[in-house]
Motif scaffolding. Structure first.
Motif, PDB file in Angstrom:
ATOM      1  N   VAL A  28       3.394  -1.464  -9.413  1.00  0.00           N
ATOM      2  CA  VAL A  28       2.770  -0.822  -8.325  1.00  0.00           C
ATOM      3  C   VAL A  28       2.104   0.547  -8.464  1.00  0.00           C
ATOM      4  O   VAL A  28       2.796   1.263  -9.175  1.00  0.00           O
TER       5      VAL A  28
ATOM      6  N   TYR B  79       8.530  -0.261  -1.915  1.00  0.00           N
ATOM      7  CA  TYR B  79       8.553  -1.202  -3.171  1.00  0.00           C
ATOM      8  C   TYR B  79       9.539  -0.847  -3.960  1.00  0.00           C
ATOM      9  O   TYR B  79      10.162  -1.780  -4.746  1.00  0.00           O
TER      10      TYR B  79
ATOM     11  N   ARG C  45       2.246  -4.125   2.918  1.00  0.00           N
ATOM     12  CA  ARG C  45       2.616  -4.658   1.844  1.00  0.00           C
ATOM     13  C   ARG C  45       2.609  -6.124   2.077  1.00  0.00           C
ATOM     14  O   ARG C  45       2.276  -7.022   1.013  1.00  0.00           O
TER      15      ARG C  45
END
Ligand SMILES: NC(=O)c1ccc[n+]([C@@H]2O[C@H](COP(=O)([O-])OP(=O)(O)OC[C@H]3O[C@@H](n4cnc5c(N)ncnc54)[C@H](OP(=O)(O)O)[C@@H]3O)[C@@H](O)[C@H]2O)c1
Length: 224
Positions: A5, A22, A200
C-alpha cells in the motif's frame, strides 16, 4: 502475501489512519509526510516513510526512484488543504491562498500519479481523495468556493487519469465523509477510524465497472 500500500499525504488525519489500519492488517505500507514529526509517526506504525511535498516538482520527482521496483496493490492520493475558512462566493481569494490550495489539491495529483504509475501492481486500486464539496451536481451553496473549485478540478483530474489508466488499474475519486480531523473540525460526523475503514473497504471492492467514478466512504456513487 501481504498487501502493498502507498498513501501520499499520511502525516496525520485520514491519511495517517489509513496507514494505521493497513499496518494493523499486516500490509506493507509506504506513507509520505512533509516534516520530521509526520515521518516519525509513520515509522512508529511500521510504515516506510518518505518525505514528499506534492506541490514541489523536485520533491515529487524523487518519488519514482524511491519506490522503484515496488508494486502497490492499493494507492491513496490523499494530501489536501482547505485554505482560508469562511471564503464565500464574491470574496476573491488572495493569490497566495489560491496558489497553495490549487497547487496542493490539483497540481499535487497531476504531479504525483505520473511518478507512481510504474509502481502500480497489475489491476491496482487507486483512490484520489477529493470531496463532495467539489461536486457541481450536488452543490447547494457557495461556501468555501476556493476549496470547492480545487476539488472540482481534482475530480476532473481523476476522470482524465481514468482514461490514462484504463486496463492497468482501477481508479476512483472519493469523498471521505465529513471527518473529525484538523481540516474537518471537532464537530464533524465521522471519526478517522470510521472514514478510513469505509474508504479501505470501498477501494478494495472496486470493480472495473467502477473505474473513473466518484464514491463516498459508504460506497455510495456521487454525482460529479
Ligand atoms: N476532513 C474532512 O471532513 C474532509 C472532507 C472531505 C474531503 N477531505 C479530504 O480528505 C483529505 C485528507 O484530509 P484530512 O481531513 O485528513 O486533513 P488534515 O488532517 O488537514 O490532513 C491533510 C494531510 O494532507 C497533507 N498535505 C497537505 N499539503 C501537503 C503537501 N503540499 N504535500 C504533501 N502532503 C500535504 C498534510 O500533511 P502536513 O501534516 O505536512 O500538512 C496531511 O497529512 C484531503 O484531501 C481533504 O481535502 C476531508
Amino acid at each position: 502475501m501481504a498487501e502493498s500500500v502507498l498513501v501520499v499525504g499520511a502525516s496525520r488525519g485520514i491519511g495517517l489512519e489509513l496507514v494505521r489500519q493497513y499496518r494493523a492488517d499486516g500490509a506493507t505500507v509506504v506513507g509520505t509526510a512533509r516534516d520530521d514529526a509526520g515521518l516519525a509517526r509513520l515509522q512508529a506504525l511500521g510504515a516506510h516513510a518518505l518525505r514528499i511535498d506534492v506541490t514541489e516538482l523536485t520533491s515529487v520527482a524523487g518519488l519514482a526512484w524511491q519506490i522503484d521496483g515496488q508494486a502497490f496493490e492499493r494507492v491513496w492520493v490523499n494530501a489536501g488543504v482547505y485554505g482560508p475558512s469562511g471564503l464565500n462566493a464574491l470574496q476573491a481569494p488572495g493569490r497566495e491562498d489560491f496558489d497553495q490550495v490549487m497547487r496542493t489539491n490539483v497540481l499535487g495529483p497531476m504531479q504525483v500519479v505520473p511518478q507512481l504509475v510504474d509502481a502500480l501492481a497489475p489491476q491496482a486500486r487507486l483512490g484520489l481523495v477529493t470531496s463532495r464539496m467539489g461536486s457541481i451536481g450536488l452543490r447547494t451553496n457557495g461556501n468555501g468556493w476556493l476549496y470547492r473549485a480545487s476539488k472540482a478540478a481534482a475530480n476532473s483530474v481523476l476522470r482524465d487519469l481514468a482514461f490514462a489508466l484504463e486496463g492497468r488499474a482501477v481508479c476512483a475519486a472519493f469523498h471521505p465523509g465529513w471527518v473529525r480531523t484538523d481540516m474537518g473540525g471537532a464537530g464533524a460526523d465521522l471519526s478517522v477510524e470510521q472514514s478510513a475503514a469505509g474508504l479501505r473497504a470501498v477501494l478494495a471492492g472496486l470493480t472495473p465497472a467502477d473505474h473513473g467514478h466518484f464514491f463516498d466512504q459508504d460506497g455510495q456513487a456521487l454525482a460529479w
